[in-house]
Scaffold this motif. Sequence first.
Motif, PDB file in Angstrom:
ATOM      1  N   PRO A   1       0.800  -1.226   0.000  1.00 10.03           N
ATOM      2  CA  PRO A   1       0.000   0.000   0.000  1.00 10.03           C
ATOM      3  C   PRO A   1       0.835   1.280   0.000  1.00 10.03           C
ATOM      4  N   ALA A   2       0.183   2.343  -0.429  1.00 13.15           N
ATOM      5  CA  ALA A   2       0.777   3.676  -0.308  1.00 13.15           C
ATOM      6  C   ALA A   2       0.550   4.150   1.126  1.00 13.15           C
ATOM      7  N   VAL A   3       1.497   4.915   1.628  1.00 15.32           N
ATOM      8  CA  VAL A   3       1.353   5.510   2.956  1.00 15.32           C
ATOM      9  C   VAL A   3       0.609   6.830   2.782  1.00 15.32           C
ATOM     10  N   VAL A   4      -0.595   6.891   3.341  1.00 15.63           N
ATOM     11  CA  VAL A   4      -1.433   8.079   3.224  1.00 15.63           C
ATOM     12  C   VAL A   4      -1.036   9.122   4.264  1.00 15.63           C
ATOM     13  N   ARG A   5      -0.731   8.654   5.454  1.00 14.77           N
ATOM     14  CA  ARG A   5      -0.296   9.550   6.536  1.00 14.77           C
ATOM     15  C   ARG A   5       0.795   8.843   7.318  1.00 14.77           C
ATOM     16  N   PRO A   6       1.980   9.467   7.434  1.00 15.67           N
ATOM     17  CA  PRO A   6       3.109   8.810   8.106  1.00 15.67           C
ATOM     18  C   PRO A   6       3.016   8.886   9.622  1.00 15.67           C
TER      19      PRO A   6
ATOM     20  N   GLY B   1      -0.952  13.528  18.328  1.00 14.49           N
ATOM     21  CA  GLY B   1      -0.004  13.168  17.277  1.00 14.49           C
ATOM     22  C   GLY B   1      -0.572  11.993  16.512  1.00 14.49           C
ATOM     23  N   HIS B   2       0.178  11.466  15.602  1.00 15.77           N
ATOM     24  CA  HIS B   2      -0.258  10.304  14.827  1.00 15.77           C
ATOM     25  C   HIS B   2       0.646   9.144  15.198  1.00 15.77           C
ATOM     26  N   ARG B   3       0.126   8.233  16.015  1.00 17.58           N
ATOM     27  CA  ARG B   3       0.910   7.161  16.629  1.00 17.58           C
ATOM     28  C   ARG B   3       0.906   5.895  15.787  1.00 17.58           C
ATOM     29  N   GLY B   4       0.905   6.045  14.494  1.00 19.22           N
ATOM     30  CA  GLY B   4       0.920   4.916  13.577  1.00 19.22           C
ATOM     31  C   GLY B   4       0.998   5.445  12.167  1.00 19.22           C
ATOM     32  N   VAL B   5       0.643   4.603  11.213  1.00 15.93           N
ATOM     33  CA  VAL B   5       0.602   5.025   9.812  1.00 15.93           C
ATOM     34  C   VAL B   5      -0.766   4.656   9.248  1.00 15.93           C
TER      35      VAL B   5
ATOM     36  N   ARG C   1       6.198  -0.825  21.290  1.00 18.50           N
ATOM     37  CA  ARG C   1       7.233  -1.616  21.954  1.00 18.50           C
ATOM     38  C   ARG C   1       7.097  -1.258  23.424  1.00 18.50           C
ATOM     39  N   GLY C   2       6.534  -2.173  24.194  1.00 18.39           N
ATOM     40  CA  GLY C   2       6.167  -1.828  25.567  1.00 18.39           C
ATOM     41  C   GLY C   2       5.031  -0.828  25.502  1.00 18.39           C
ATOM     42  N   GLU C   3       5.220   0.327  26.114  1.00 18.70           N
ATOM     43  CA  GLU C   3       4.190   1.374  26.065  1.00 18.70           C
ATOM     44  C   GLU C   3       4.531   2.472  25.066  1.00 18.70           C
ATOM     45  N   GLU C   4       5.678   2.359  24.390  1.00 18.17           N
ATOM     46  CA  GLU C   4       6.112   3.391  23.441  1.00 18.17           C
ATOM     47  C   GLU C   4       5.658   3.039  22.023  1.00 18.17           C
ATOM     48  N   TYR C   5       5.041   4.000  21.366  1.00 15.93           N
ATOM     49  CA  TYR C   5       4.679   3.811  19.960  1.00 15.93           C
ATOM     50  C   TYR C   5       5.917   3.971  19.103  1.00 15.93           C
ATOM     51  N   VAL C   6       6.067   3.096  18.122  1.00 16.86           N
ATOM     52  CA  VAL C   6       7.198   3.144  17.205  1.00 16.86           C
ATOM     53  C   VAL C   6       6.652   3.129  15.778  1.00 16.86           C
ATOM     54  N   ASP C   7       7.489   3.495  14.830  1.00 17.33           N
ATOM     55  CA  ASP C   7       7.075   3.584  13.433  1.00 17.33           C
ATOM     56  C   ASP C   7       6.894   2.187  12.835  1.00 17.33           C
TER      57      ASP C   7
END
Length: 170
Positions: free
Chosen positions: A45-50, A61-65, A147-153
């Motif tokens: 897929p294309a990434v619509v929002r990073p 914020g945006h905690r995912g893609v 990863r644990g409680e931290e959102y990662v890309d």
Amino acid sequence: MKFRAFLIALLLAMTLAGPAGAAPPAQPRESTVRPSWAWPLSPRPAVVRPFDPPPEPWLSGHRGVDLQAAADGVSVTSPADGVVAFVGVVVDRPVITIDHGGGLRSSFEPVRSSLRRGDPVTKGQQLGVLEPGHCGQLPCVHWGVRRGEEYVDPLAFVMDLRPSVLLPLR
């Protein structure tokens, strides 16, 4: 006056260097792990929002893609082996979360699933189908990874995101 400035600079340098004979502080090691997860949508897929995490956990914020899907109702698949940790509605959207082990969990919304908490899943297995509405008229799935409680890309698990390095032609 110059001597005083010199002494202050010397003391600061010695403080930062640590005690004589001490090992230098550990530097973060670049990960040698290569991305090994699969894309949760097919075709790629294309990434619509990073990924755009907030500077503080409590801020917006945006905690995912957001990934563009071919259409609503398409299959959303597990990017890696794991166990279903959650299936249900959060606010007004159906969500499924997979525990991949090692503290990694991925969540997908809006995804309707018939799986139950505790069900094992394998990489590429259908988790459910994409429901409409997350990106307005554009069919898309929101994919978050913690990863644990931290959102990662999430893209770090499917793409090699290291910066390109230009080398001389010689």
